[in-house]
Design an enzyme around this catalytic site. Structure first.
Site, PDB file in Angstrom:
ATOM      1  CE  LYS A 102      -3.944   0.441   2.011  1.00  0.00           C
ATOM      2  NZ  LYS A 102      -5.121   0.406   1.164  1.00  0.00           N
TER       3      LYS A 102
HETATM    4  N1  PXG Z   1      -8.045  -2.586  -3.053  1.00  0.00           N
HETATM    5  C1  PXG Z   1      -7.303  -1.473  -3.039  1.00  0.00           C
HETATM    6  C2  PXG Z   1      -6.540  -1.084  -4.250  1.00  0.00           C
HETATM    7  C3  PXG Z   1      -7.231  -0.691  -1.876  1.00  0.00           C
HETATM    8  O1  PXG Z   1      -6.468   0.386  -1.866  1.00  0.00           O
HETATM    9  C4  PXG Z   1      -8.764  -2.244  -0.810  1.00  0.00           C
HETATM   10  C5  PXG Z   1      -8.755  -2.980  -1.985  1.00  0.00           C
HETATM   11  C6  PXG Z   1      -9.553  -2.733   0.361  1.00  0.00           C
HETATM   12  O2  PXG Z   1      -8.706  -3.194   1.395  1.00  0.00           O
HETATM   13  P1  PXG Z   1      -9.138  -3.112   2.923  1.00  0.00           P
HETATM   14  O3  PXG Z   1      -8.008  -3.717   3.657  1.00  0.00           O
HETATM   15  O4  PXG Z   1      -9.330  -1.648   3.245  1.00  0.00           O
HETATM   16  O5  PXG Z   1     -10.390  -3.865   3.070  1.00  0.00           O
HETATM   17  C7  PXG Z   1      -7.978  -1.071  -0.746  1.00  0.00           C
HETATM   18  C8  PXG Z   1      -7.888  -0.253   0.490  1.00  0.00           C
HETATM   19  C9  PXG Z   1      -9.649   5.754   0.803  1.00  0.00           C
HETATM   20  C10 PXG Z   1      -8.801   4.630   0.407  1.00  0.00           C
HETATM   21  O6  PXG Z   1     -10.446   6.201  -0.016  1.00  0.00           O
HETATM   22  C11 PXG Z   1      -9.134   3.320   0.682  1.00  0.00           C
HETATM   23  C12 PXG Z   1      -8.291   2.286   0.286  1.00  0.00           C
HETATM   24  C13 PXG Z   1      -7.171   2.640  -0.370  1.00  0.00           C
HETATM   25  C14 PXG Z   1      -6.873   3.928  -0.661  1.00  0.00           C
HETATM   26  C15 PXG Z   1      -7.675   4.952  -0.267  1.00  0.00           C
HETATM   27  O7  PXG Z   1      -9.484   6.236   1.934  1.00  0.00           O
HETATM   28  N2  PXG Z   1      -8.650   0.961   0.503  1.00  0.00           N
END
Ligand code: PXG
Length: 291
Positions: A150
């Protein structure tokens, strides 16, 4: 609003990092998006493990131990008097010079914690479902850059998001280099067909989301729905009985149309609704206590 910046709580106006920080110059850094519900941080251990794994993969040394990080997160939530919060935890490479080489970042990495509220999609999407489109921007191949890192560079996802918005919808399905479904720009994707849940796995270019894992556990253990992780084609998405997205920021959002194909009868599916209900109960009753 108080922000945690390199060991201190500072006012939002004073929460500044250098323009020579490699997070700013090159997107050289990592982050986590975490949620707290009802004074409990949901799946904190998993989020910290993923942050430390991202750090390991990019050879970045987080200048704190996990326990100290947990304390810093709790301190920031309490300082902002939040019971429910969206927590953005960022670790940058730190201040360096104009040049990619991280060896020139002599300072320790910066650790920033922002606690705030987030509304990823309009409220009506959660009741009526949302429409998504497939975009031409492909997910970066995982043999070049793992989706599980990430990193602070989200341009791949932002380009996809912009295409979706240009098409008049709020979210994009990103395909992998082979043309199979990978994930959305900040969410994982699931479909339901004949009572079975399907979702792309890591080898299809999906980030292994923590919400995704929680939903898989609920489906398998609580509701006894089988879950199959693997390759998903657009045909399978178009002809699904149900579709939904999962993510920390998005939580669980039903999808009712994909590329102008209405999914089933165009209303959120029954299994999706059941999982949303179970997920809401889970997040409010589990997690690391803040108080
Ligand atoms: N795929 C991607 C590419 C992500 O960045 C998820 C799936 C979901 O993962 P989690 O662990 O959260 O269930 C993510 C993560 C925001 C924001 O808008 C959210 C994510 C990434 C970047 C920004 O705050 N979610």
């Amino acid at each position: 609003m108080k922000i945690f910046l390199d060991g201190k709580l500072v006012e939002k106006e004073d929460a500044k990092v250098s323009v020579f920080d490699h997070g700013f110059l090159y997107g050289d850094g990592i982050f986590e998006g975490i949620r707290a519900y009802n004074d409990r941080i949901f799946r904190l251990k998993e989020h910290l493990e993923r942050l430390w794994a991202s750090a390991k993969a990019v050879n970045l040394e987080i200048p704190m131990h996990k326990k100290e990080m947990e304390k810093a997160l709790i301190k920031t939530i309490l300082a902002n008097k939040l019971n429910d919060a969206y927590i953005r935890l960022i670790v940058t490479r730190g201040r360096g010079d104009l040049g990619l080489d991280p060896r020139n970042c002599a300072n320790p990495p910066s650790v920033v914690i922002i606690t705030d509220q987030i509304k990823m999609y309009p409220e009506e999407f959660y009741e009526k479902g949302m429409e998504v489109v497939t975009v031409s921007t492909r997910r970066i191949r995982q043999d070049s850059l793992s989706p599980n890192i990430k990193s602070l560079n989200y341009l791949n996802n932002i380009l996809a998001k912009m295409q979706a918005v240009k098409s008049g919808v709020d979210e994009a399905i990103m395909l992998n280099a082979e043309g199979y479904v990978a994930e959305c720009t900040g969410d994982n994707i699931f479909i339901v067909k004949n009572g079975v849940l399907y979702t792309p796995d890591g080898s299809e270019g999906a980030l292994i989301g923590i919400t995704r894992d929680a939903v898989i556990e609920l489906a398998k253990n609580k509701s006894k729905f089988p879950v199959k992780e693997g390759r998903l084609s657009l045909y399978e998405v178009y002809t699904a009985d149900e579709c939904f997205l999962t993510g920390t920021a998005a939580e669980i959002v039903p999808v009712v149309a994909v590329d102008s194909r209405v999914i089933a009868d165009g209303t959120p599916g029954k299994i999706t609704a059941k999982l949303i209900k179970e997920f809401k109960a889970l997040v409010r009753s589990s997690g690391t206590p803040v108080k």
